[in-house]
Structures are given as C-alpha cells and as structure tokens.
Scaffold this motif. Structure first.
Motif, PDB file in Angstrom:
ATOM      1  N   PHE A  57       0.866  -1.169   0.000  1.00 12.56           N
ATOM      2  CA  PHE A  57       0.000   0.000   0.000  1.00 12.56           C
ATOM      3  C   PHE A  57       0.913   1.231   0.000  1.00 12.56           C
ATOM      4  CE2 PHE A  57      -2.182  -3.465   2.020  1.00 12.56           C
ATOM      5  CZ  PHE A  57      -3.513  -3.356   1.644  1.00 12.56           C
ATOM      6  N   ARG A  58       0.830   2.046  -1.027  1.00 13.66           N
ATOM      7  CA  ARG A  58       1.692   3.223  -1.058  1.00 13.66           C
ATOM      8  C   ARG A  58       1.004   4.399  -1.732  1.00 13.66           C
ATOM      9  NH1 ARG A  58       4.090   3.738  -6.165  1.00 13.66           N
ATOM     10  NH2 ARG A  58       4.216   1.832  -7.433  1.00 13.66           N
ATOM     11  N   ASP A  59       1.345   5.582  -1.256  1.00 17.12           N
ATOM     12  CA  ASP A  59       0.851   6.834  -1.834  1.00 17.12           C
ATOM     13  C   ASP A  59      -0.675   6.883  -1.867  1.00 17.12           C
ATOM     14  OD1 ASP A  59       3.473   7.960  -2.470  1.00 17.12           O
ATOM     15  OD2 ASP A  59       3.600   6.353  -3.947  1.00 17.12           O
ATOM     16  N   LEU A  60      -1.294   6.430  -0.781  1.00 17.49           N
ATOM     17  CA  LEU A  60      -2.742   6.513  -0.625  1.00 17.49           C
ATOM     18  C   LEU A  60      -3.064   7.520   0.472  1.00 17.49           C
ATOM     19  CD1 LEU A  60      -3.335   2.658  -0.499  1.00 17.49           C
ATOM     20  CD2 LEU A  60      -3.800   4.109  -2.475  1.00 17.49           C
ATOM     21  N   THR A  61      -4.348   7.865   0.605  1.00 19.51           N
ATOM     22  CA  THR A  61      -4.750   8.626   1.789  1.00 19.51           C
ATOM     23  C   THR A  61      -4.686   7.731   3.020  1.00 19.51           C
ATOM     24  OG1 THR A  61      -6.182  10.037   0.458  1.00 19.51           O
ATOM     25  CG2 THR A  61      -6.584   9.993   2.828  1.00 19.51           C
ATOM     26  N   TYR A  62      -5.224   6.532   2.923  1.00 16.04           N
ATOM     27  CA  TYR A  62      -5.090   5.533   3.986  1.00 16.04           C
ATOM     28  C   TYR A  62      -4.991   4.164   3.331  1.00 16.04           C
ATOM     29  CZ  TYR A  62     -10.057   4.484   3.226  1.00 16.04           C
ATOM     30  OH  TYR A  62     -11.263   4.126   2.677  1.00 16.04           O
ATOM     31  N   ALA A  63      -4.405   3.218   4.028  1.00 12.59           N
ATOM     32  CA  ALA A  63      -4.260   1.874   3.481  1.00 12.59           C
ATOM     33  C   ALA A  63      -5.469   1.009   3.825  1.00 12.59           C
ATOM     34  CB  ALA A  63      -2.979   1.223   4.001  1.00 12.59           C
ATOM     35  N   HIS A  91       4.021   5.818   2.959  1.00 14.84           N
ATOM     36  CA  HIS A  91       3.731   7.087   2.282  1.00 14.84           C
ATOM     37  C   HIS A  91       2.231   7.343   2.122  1.00 14.84           C
ATOM     38  CE1 HIS A  91       8.001   6.413   1.109  1.00 14.84           C
ATOM     39  NE2 HIS A  91       8.058   7.729   1.304  1.00 14.84           N
ATOM     40  N   CYS A  92       1.468   7.003   3.143  1.00 12.58           N
ATOM     41  CA  CYS A  92       0.045   7.367   3.154  1.00 12.58           C
ATOM     42  C   CYS A  92      -0.088   8.810   3.666  1.00 12.58           C
ATOM     43  CB  CYS A  92      -0.750   6.418   4.050  1.00 12.58           C
ATOM     44  SG  CYS A  92      -0.809   4.729   3.438  1.00 12.58           S
ATOM     45  N   LYS A  93      -1.063   9.519   3.147  1.00  9.93           N
ATOM     46  CA  LYS A  93      -1.257  10.921   3.530  1.00  9.93           C
ATOM     47  C   LYS A  93      -1.862  11.035   4.925  1.00  9.93           C
ATOM     48  CE  LYS A  93      -1.825  12.434  -1.263  1.00  9.93           C
ATOM     49  NZ  LYS A  93      -1.594  11.105  -1.843  1.00  9.93           N
ATOM     50  N   ALA A  94      -2.553  10.036   5.386  1.00 13.23           N
ATOM     51  CA  ALA A  94      -3.075   9.994   6.756  1.00 13.23           C
ATOM     52  C   ALA A  94      -2.427   8.781   7.440  1.00 13.23           C
ATOM     53  CB  ALA A  94      -4.596   9.899   6.743  1.00 13.23           C
ATOM     54  N   SER A  95      -3.130   8.156   8.342  1.00 14.43           N
ATOM     55  CA  SER A  95      -2.599   6.967   9.007  1.00 14.43           C
ATOM     56  C   SER A  95      -2.612   5.770   8.061  1.00 14.43           C
ATOM     57  CB  SER A  95      -3.421   6.656  10.258  1.00 14.43           C
ATOM     58  OG  SER A  95      -3.301   7.703  11.195  1.00 14.43           O
ATOM     59  N   GLY A  96      -1.723   4.823   8.325  1.00  9.91           N
ATOM     60  CA  GLY A  96      -1.690   3.620   7.506  1.00  9.91           C
ATOM     61  C   GLY A  96      -2.898   2.738   7.748  1.00  9.91           C
ATOM     62  N   HIS A 153       5.782   2.305   7.333  1.00 12.27           N
ATOM     63  CA  HIS A 153       6.755   3.381   7.464  1.00 12.27           C
ATOM     64  C   HIS A 153       6.411   4.580   6.584  1.00 12.27           C
ATOM     65  CE1 HIS A 153       8.852   2.680   3.539  1.00 12.27           C
ATOM     66  NE2 HIS A 153       8.430   1.446   3.719  1.00 12.27           N
ATOM     67  N   SER A 154       6.974   5.713   6.951  1.00 15.67           N
ATOM     68  CA  SER A 154       6.930   6.944   6.148  1.00 15.67           C
ATOM     69  C   SER A 154       5.515   7.439   5.898  1.00 15.67           C
ATOM     70  CB  SER A 154       7.666   6.722   4.811  1.00 15.67           C
ATOM     71  OG  SER A 154       8.962   6.220   5.012  1.00 15.67           O
ATOM     72  N   ASN A 155       4.607   7.200   6.827  1.00 14.52           N
ATOM     73  CA  ASN A 155       3.243   7.717   6.691  1.00 14.52           C
ATOM     74  C   ASN A 155       3.145   9.099   7.342  1.00 14.52           C
ATOM     75  OD1 ASN A 155       1.846   5.264   5.511  1.00 14.52           O
ATOM     76  ND2 ASN A 155       2.789   4.373   7.337  1.00 14.52           N
ATOM     77  N   CYS A 156       2.221   9.929   6.814  1.00 16.60           N
ATOM     78  CA  CYS A 156       2.108  11.298   7.308  1.00 16.60           C
ATOM     79  C   CYS A 156       1.484  11.372   8.692  1.00 16.60           C
ATOM     80  CB  CYS A 156       1.298  12.140   6.320  1.00 16.60           C
ATOM     81  SG  CYS A 156       2.147  12.400   4.746  1.00 16.60           S
ATOM     82  N   GLU A 157       0.681  10.393   9.057  1.00 15.00           N
ATOM     83  CA  GLU A 157       0.101  10.338  10.395  1.00 15.00           C
ATOM     84  C   GLU A 157       0.541   9.025  11.047  1.00 15.00           C
ATOM     85  OE1 GLU A 157      -1.384  12.813  11.719  1.00 15.00           O
ATOM     86  OE2 GLU A 157      -1.714  14.097   9.986  1.00 15.00           O
ATOM     87  N   ALA A 158      -0.223   8.543  11.998  1.00 12.50           N
ATOM     88  CA  ALA A 158       0.178   7.339  12.727  1.00 12.50           C
ATOM     89  C   ALA A 158       0.265   6.127  11.799  1.00 12.50           C
ATOM     90  CB  ALA A 158      -0.824   7.062  13.845  1.00 12.50           C
TER      91      ALA A 158
END
Length: 960
Positions: free
Chosen positions: A465-471, A489-494, A511-516
């Motif tokens: 799961f990558r470059d999504l808002t959430y997974a 690399h999710c824009k919110a939590s994974g 890893h590397s998610n914008c939120e938790a």
C-alpha cells in the motif's frame, strides 16, 4: 530410448520443444524421464508460464523481476485456478484430477466481433450452451443495455491484453462464469461493470477502468492478475472470495470495500476456494536491505545483548557512541570511583568563631591505625541494614553486568512464529479463512486501499500500500487480518481501527506515513504483533478514545513523534516492543490515557523514554529505558501512574523527571548512570513539552475529547483498580538510585512528597538535595551512601522530615539543613565532614540519632540556627569533636540529654550499630530487592556516565 544413450543436456534440449500435453505424457514413462521433465524448470516451464497470454509473471505486480521458487509449480497453480469455474456441484463425485481435463459434451467455441460468427456479445450469449467458450475478437465491443448472463460460459479476449475492450454492464444469474484477457469499461448508462448475487465468477488477467464490481452473498468470486484503474470492488456479506496479484490505482474512494458479516449461506465454489487458499500459500516478500529504511537498525538489537553497555547511536549513515566502550573499566572497580564524581562542598566556617563543647584535641587530616580499625568496624555494622542486599547488588559490578545481559536477553524481540505458538487467539486469526482474502496485491496512488465495515472480515497478505490517503480502514465490529504487508507514504494513518473493530496486524512493514502507522480508537481492540513501524511523520501507534489492543513484539523506531501515543482513556497492553531512535518520546501517555506497558526496551529517543502528563495513568513495569538524549521517564503536570521494576539508565538527562503536581508511584526501579539527576522533582510548569492537539492522526481528537468522560468497560475498570494501590501523595519507594551524574534526588516541590526505603548510592553530587519544599517532604528509611558530596541537603524555607535513614560514608557532610522540620532516629555514620550541620535560620528538631564523624564534628550549628538537639548518641572520632554550637542565639537552640561515646576497644566499635541494628529498618523485614529476578526483571548498570548539574529543570524543556 534409454536415457543413458544420450547426454542429459541433449535430452533436455529435445524435451524443451515439447508442448504441455506431451510433457505430461513423457513424465509418466519412467522415473528418469520424470526427473528430466522436472529439470526443465528454468527453461521450458518458464517459457510455458510466461508465454500464456492469460497469465502474468507469478510475482506481478509487486516483484515482477524476482523469479518464483519453481516455474513449474507457478504454472500448475495458474492452471488449476483457471479451471475452478468449471467445477460445479455435478463434478464433485468424479475425480478432481480428471475433471480438469474432461470437456463437456457439446462444448463449443463461439467467436464474437468483426469476422466472427456473432456481431455482439448479447447475440452470442443467446445462442450459447452451458460451458461454451466465447472468444471476443480484437476490437471494441459495446452493449447499449444491461447484459444478463443466464448460462455458465467462458468469455476470453483474443490476442494480448488491451486488444479487446468491452463496454458493458453484466448481471450474472448463472452458477458460474469466467472472464479472461478483457478490458472492461463502463457503459454510457452506468458505472457498474459486473454484478453477481448468487453465482461464482472468475476474472483472470483483466483490466477494469472507471467502474465497479459488485459481489453479493451467496455469490463469490476469484480475481487474479487484474488491474483496477480508478475502479473498485464491493463485496457484501461474501462468505469467501480471493483477490490475488491485482493492482489498484487511482481510486476515488476505497479500492476494495468489504461489508457485512460473512454469510453462512455458501455456494458451490466456497469449498474449492478454501482448498486454493490453503494450498496456494503466497510467497511472502522479504524486505530489501538496501531499500528498506529500517534495515540500518537491524544491528541495534544485537548490540543490546553485549555484556558491556555500548549503546550505538545511528545518525544518518554514521555511528557514534555517547557511552564509550571504555566504560568496561568501570566494571573492574566502581568502588574506587565512588568518591571521584564531583567537587567538594565549600569548607566549613572557621571553628574559632564558635565555642565547642569538646575542643581539647586538634583535628588531623591523617587517620591513625586505630582510626582505620574503627572505620572497618563500623563498615561491618552499617552494611547489615534492611536494604543491604540491594546495596550489595549495586556495588557488585559483575553481578550487575550479568543481570543486565539476562534482562536484555529476556526482552529480545520474538518472531511471529514464536508469538503464534504462544498465543492461540493470534494463531486462530492467522489461520482463518473467511470473508475476503487479498494476497500479493498493489494499492497505489489513490484515496483508500481497503474499507471494512459492519462486521465485515478480510485477510490481507503480502500486499503493498503506497501513496494513498489511507491503506486500511476497519470499523463497526469488523475484523482485519494483515500479514506481511508493506504500508508506506500514506497521507493519513496507515491502518485505522474504529468502533469495536479487531483482528490481527502482524509482521508488516509500516513506514513513512504522514500520520500514525496504526490508529486505534473508539473501543477497537486488535492484536498488533511483530511489525516494523518506523520513519513516520507523526506517531508510530496511536491509541485513543477508549481504544484497547495488544501491542507486542514490534520494532518501533525513527518516528517524528511518540513511538506509541496513548490518550483519552486509551488502554492498550504494550509489551515486548523495541521502541528506539524516535525524534520525540518513546511512549507518551496523555489526557487520561492508561495502558499496561511492560517488558519493553525503550532506547535512544530524543525526548523522554516514557512521557506521562495531563491525567495519564499507566502501569509502566519491567521496562528497559536507556540511552535517551533527554530524561528516562517524564511525569508532567497532573501525571500519574505506577512506575515499577524498570531499569532506567544511561540517559543524557535525568533518570526520572516529574512535576510536584503529579501523583506517580515510583517503586522498585533501578535508576543509574544517568547524566544529570537520578530523580528530579520540579514545581514549575512545563507547557513547552505538551504535545500539540492532533498529534496522533489527521483527524481531530475532538470526538475522543468529548467522549473521554463516558463510561469505561466495567471488566477493564475492575482489573485496573485491582492492580493499583491508590495513593494521594507522590511516592518514591524501594528504588535503587546510583551512579548518576548529579544528585540522586533533586527536589523543588510545592506538594507533599514521600521518599521511602530507597538505596541512594555513589551519585556524582549529593544523595538528596531538597531545594524547595513548601509542604512536607518525608525522607524515611533510605540508605544514602558514598555520594560524591553530602548525603542530604535541605535549603532554607523547606519543610523536611528525615526519619529512620542510614546516611553513610558520603564525601562531605552527612546532612546540611537550612530549613525546618525533624531529623529523628537516623544513623549518620562515617561521612567525611560533619555528621549534621545546621546553617542560617535552620529550625530543626534533632532527636534520637546516632551520629559519628572521624574527622569533624558530629553536630555543628552555625549562624542563626535554632531548634532542639536532644537524646542523640554521638560517637567521637579521633579529633574528639562532638557538638559545635553558636554563640548568638544560644537561648533558641536547646541542646540537652545527648550521649557522647569514645571507643576504648574494638568490641565497642563493633557494637556501635547493633542495638538497634543499622538503619534503615523496614517493617516486615527486608523488602524484595529491586534487582531480584522474581517478578521484577530489573538490573544494575555499572558503567559510569559523566554529567553536570542542570539548573533549569528538565532537559526536555531545554531541547524545545
């Protein structure tokens, strides 16, 4: 045609020209030929697998460049899966193997398109018989109205994928169907591409563009090697379905939606799908060491298992050590360094200004042989107090090193296999086969990956799961099982879990998610095991709003905010994790958060290893909190909690930093080798250290804030109350505080504080420094020894009660007091300067103490000191100095009924601290040692850390 007649290489060349049926026949001739057929795995079997237009690379889409373990096995799985659609109930009595190759009577091949028998799909379906194959010729096939699929057929596109496009909306009303090698696009009148409510449908090697698939129970499906571009699939109460090797891109909402509890109404295909799900175990990806940011920390765990502490710090690609390996020298002889930690206090005022009660002998800096004998005698006596076992452990460097090694070994991360063997619930979840099974899929560049709600269930394995808002978002009593996925690399939590959601989140790389990385709220209660959660732009795991969960054996590192953040009545069980190299706190408990935090290694974090404030009330037990760049444990404003049995060492700040407005219970901890204070208590506010609202995720905590006062789970509340001893005063009890860079305890308090039964030994400044205490500070039954300055310092304006302490062999005065209070029933023996010194406007009641100083006065009163000095037993040293009293305010200082003793023979010296025995005395005998292995896995560290005093409270504030 004997095999031995020709070289093996020539036989392999001949066999490489055979087609699939011929290879099957040759493998049945004899064992030698069968082995020859198997030896073609990297040649002929690879050609057959990649040459089939209906199949893609076995590791597509995640690792198309990596070859499978066996091309023949991959081709076999492709072939078996492609035949599932034809195994209807009528075939169950026949051989499952023969049914794969048997063709039904009347099976036909119908061509649709320009140059074919039929001009449209609708016309071909009207003429088709069950199990016919409809071949769509290259081109665009468009239907102007919904197409009803009433007979089981196979629809296959001719040529390469992309040559055939089908613009239609299909509604399946037959038991089974298969569609392959077709690009599905929405018709003009609807975005629905395909729908089934009862039958089984199989999609192989298809593209879906800008549309939706709907599968309703008892219908089910199998989707393999398909691409969903701005498309989605909605599964409603499906008992069992499989999505494998699919790519989802550009979704405007969730790519896969799972709704409703898996239906108990199974159709004919569920049995076959269950067999496939068990047999086709997805080959799980191993993270690439070069591409995985967490790989650079892999050696960190091994370094913790070394006997000598050498905590390695990783900054970018460079490695340094702020705790030098030279610390091994401290393991050889820490006792030799006990008196070398700091400078001496100022010299006492010239004694000529004051008349002495006994001054007929001169002072001498040299100890005679007789005095050395006396010192040896009292050492034997004073080491027999109730805390002597703990003190012996502190001074035994080899024992400390062994216990540290044992502790680190006990806290070693467990593998997922070990966890599943020990946890039957996790094992049951990992083996479950219900709902939607998603394996080896790629979700990228869209809003959402998977959305599970209303008691839905999904199992996700080996996907990216990558470059999504959430997974993944799981809510409303739903359940998700996530194994060995990569979420980044999710824009919110994974991963979001809400509203009593649960499941198993295990062995994922998040890893590397914008939120938790993982966000647990509103009663959600998952198992979070053996994940790597790192490099997040906010917290690693957030538990809020009555969220629960078991968080165990995870590696959490390099996150910009707290590794684990608990707030608003969040109450997880956090155990066996390694939480290190975070850019904020290791674990933060805030806003009435709770939690059982046990058996973790919390290391090398920029802020406190554990940070508790604003009503946070966790149980912090048996953790190793070390090598932090700030304080080990921070208990901020209104913080609470039981802090028990932890090893807190080697931190650059204080071991424990707490505000006087907090109410922690600090018991049975090993606090050592921290650069500043062992335990520091301050009364000023530290608002700079508060976390900003919304730290845990992109969503506001407003909902959790509003519901924070709601009712908690009754069972968990009873367990919580049963496990805690309610306290109304901050309590520091039964701790070993040793070898810290500054004072063992540094107190600036505006509230009542109890310091009871601690071992305070060999700290770089004084043992206990009370600099501010507007309310009573009780210091009782402690052993305070071998500190580099005085034993106890009480500044002016402080209220202190010193009772039942043993204050031995400190490098300066035993007690210096400028404040008010009581000094009663203490043993103040063998300190290098005065036993007790009262300065300035001190007003103390000094009664029933045993005081001895070989080189200076037993009791010295200076300036305007006043109070009551009576019924003390003073052992005179060689200097014969006993009590020094002031001239000016003799009427305010009552000195009476004190007994002065001089040693005449060695027997008298040995009996000095026998009746009563050496203090401290504890009711019920000696306490459980804070280094005892039974129930309290704590240890002592003997490495010395140099550090200076800190004049502005917590280093936590200074960093900010």
């Amino acid at each position: 045609m004997e095999v031995g007649v020709l070289p093996v290489e020539l036989w392999q060349l001949i066999f490489s020209y055979l087609h699939l049926p011929d290879l099957g026949r040759c493998s049945l001739v004899c064992r030698a030929w069968s082995e020859l057929v198997l030896s073609l795995d990297r040649t002929r079997w690879r050609q057959l697998c990649l040459g089939c237009l209906q199949h893609r690379h076995p590791n597509w889409p995640n690792q198309p460049g990596v070859e499978p373990p066996s091309w023949r096995e991959a081709f076999k799985q492709h072939y078996l899966a492609s035949k599932t659609w034809s195994k209807t109930t009528q075939d169950l009595d026949s051989s499952s193997c023969l049914s794969l190759f048997r063709r039904r009577k009347g099976w036909r091949r119908l061509c649709v398109g320009v140059g074919g028998e039929f001009g449209s799909l609708r016309a071909a379906l009207a003429a088709a018989s069950p199990y016919d194959r409809l071949v769509l010729l290259p081109g665009v096939h468009e239907e102007q109205s919904e197409v009803l699929l009433k007979v089981p057929v196979e629809v296959v596109g001719q040529g390469k994928l992309g040559d055939v496009a089908l613009l239609a909306s299909i509604d399946q009303h037959c038991p089974t169907a298969r569609l392959s090698n077709v690009v599905f696009m929405p018709a003009r009148f609807t975005s629905l591409l395909y729908k089934t409510t009862s039958g089984y449908v199989q999609f192989d090697n298809c593209n879906f563009e800008s549309g939706q698939l709907q599968i309703h129970a008892p219908g089910t499906c199998q989707v393999k090697f398909c691409t969903f571009s701005q498309s989605s699939i909605h599964l409603r109460s499906v008992a069992l379905c499989i999505l494998e090797h699919c790519e989802f891109t550009g979704s405007e909402n969730a790519s896969v939606t799972v709704e409703g509890c898996p239906s108990s109404d199974h159709n004919w295909a569920c049995k076959h799908l269950a067999v496939l799900a068990k047999s086709c175990t997805a080959s799980m990806r191993e993270p690439d060491p070069a591409g995985c940011p967490v790989a650079k920390w892999d050696g960190w765990r091994e370094s913790l298992l070394r006997p000598v502490r050498t905590c390695e710090i990783v900054v970018g690609e460079e490695r340094s050590s702020f705790l030098s390996a030279v610390s091994a020298q401290a393991l050889v002889g820490p006792a030799q360094e006990d008196t070398e930690f700091g400078e001496n206090l100022r010299a006492a005022k010239e004694e000529e200004e004051y008349p002495a009660l006994d001054s007929n002998s001169s002072d001498s800096d040299l100890c005679s042989d007789k005095e050395e004998d006396a010192q040896a005698a009292y050492k034997v006596a004073c080491q027999a107090h109730s805390l002597s076992h703990t003190l012996a452990d502190v001074m035994d460097s080899k024992l400390q090193s062994n216990r540290l090694h044992d502790l680190q070994r006990d806290l070693k991360l467990k593998s997922l296999q070990q966890e599943l063997q020990q946890d039957k619930e996790a094992q049951s979840l990992a083996n479950s086969l219900q709902g939607c099974i998603i394996r080896q899929c790629l979700f990228r560049d869209g809003k959402g990956g998977i959305f599970i709600y209303s008691r839905g269930q999904a199992k996700v394995e080996g996907s990216i799961f990558r470059d999504l808002t959430y997974a993944v978002r799981c809510i409303q009593n739903s359940k998700v099982i996530m194994l060995r996925n990569d979420i980044h690399h999710c824009k919110a939590s994974g991963i979001f879990l809400r509203l009593l959601a649960g499941g198993l989140i295990a062995d994922n790389n998040i890893h590397s998610n914008c939120e938790a990385g993982v966000d647990i709220r509103k009663g959600a209660n998952p198992l979070v095991l053996c994940n790597k959660i790192h490099s997040g732009l906010r917290s690693g795991i957030v538990v809020a709003g009555n969220g629960k969960g078991i968080i165990r054996s995870n590696q959490i590192c390099g996150n910009k905010e707290a590794g684990i953040y608990i707030l608003y009545n969040g109450n997880p069980a956090v155990s066996g994790n390694h939480i290190f190299q975070g850019l904020a706190a290791g674990i933060a408990v805030n806003e009435n958060g709770r939690g059982q935090i046990t058996g973790n290694i919390i290391c090398e974090n920029q802020w406190g290893g554990a940070d508790i404030r604003h009503g946070g009330d966790p149980v912090l037990r048996n953790n190793l909190i070390s090598c932090g760049y700030s304080d080990g444990v921070v208990v901020g404003e209104r913080g609470k909690g039981l802090i028990e049995g932890n090893v807190i060492y080697g931190n650059k700040g204080c071991g424990v930093w707490m505000m006087s407005s907090s109410l922690p219970h600090l018991i049975n901890n090993q606090i050592s080798h921290n650069s500043i204070y062992g335990v520091a208590v301050f009364c000023h506010k530290d608002n700079a250290g508060d976390y900003a609202p919304g730290q845990g995720g992109s969503e506001s905590f407003q909902e959790e804030r509003e519901g924070a006062g709601g009712e908690n789970d009754a069972d968990s509340e009873e367990e919580y109350l049963a496990a805690r001893r309610p306290i109304s005063v901050a309590l520091v009890e039964l701790n070993s505080i040793n070898h810290n860079g500054a004072a063992g305890l540094h107190i600036k308090s505006s509230e009542v504080l109890n310091i009871i039964a601690n071992v305070i030994h060999a700290n770089g400044d004084g043992g206990v420094a009370v600099l501010q205490s507007s309310q009573l500070t009780l210091i009782a039954n402690n052993s305070i020894s071998c500190n580099s300055r005085g034993g106890v310092l009480v500044e002016a304006g402080c209220q202190v009660e010193l009772r039942g302490n043993g204050i031995y062999e400190n490098s300066s005065h035993g007690i210096i007091s400028k404040g008010e209070g009581v000094i009663a029933e203490n043993d103040i023996i063998g300190n290098h300067r005065c036993g007790l010194q009262l300065l300035q406007a001190a007003d103390m009641k000094v009664t029933k103490n045993r005081i001895q100083s070989f080189r200076d006065y037993g009791i010295a009163l200076f300036d305007e000191a006043k109070g009551l000095v009576q019924e003390n037993l003073i052992f005179q040293g060689r200097s014969k100095k006993s009590i020094l009293r002031p001239i000016l305010n003799a009427e305010d200082c009552i000195i009476q009924n004190n007994m002065l003793l001089t040693f005449k023979k060695r027997f008298d010296m040995e009996c000095m601290l026998i009746n009563p025995p050496a203090r401290p005395h504890l009711e019920g005998g000696a306490p459980v040692s804070c280094t005892a292995a039974a129930g309290q896995r704590v240890s002592s560290i003997t490495t010395r850390v140099d550090g200076g005093c800190h004049n502005h409270g917590s280093i936590f504030c200074t960093i900010l």
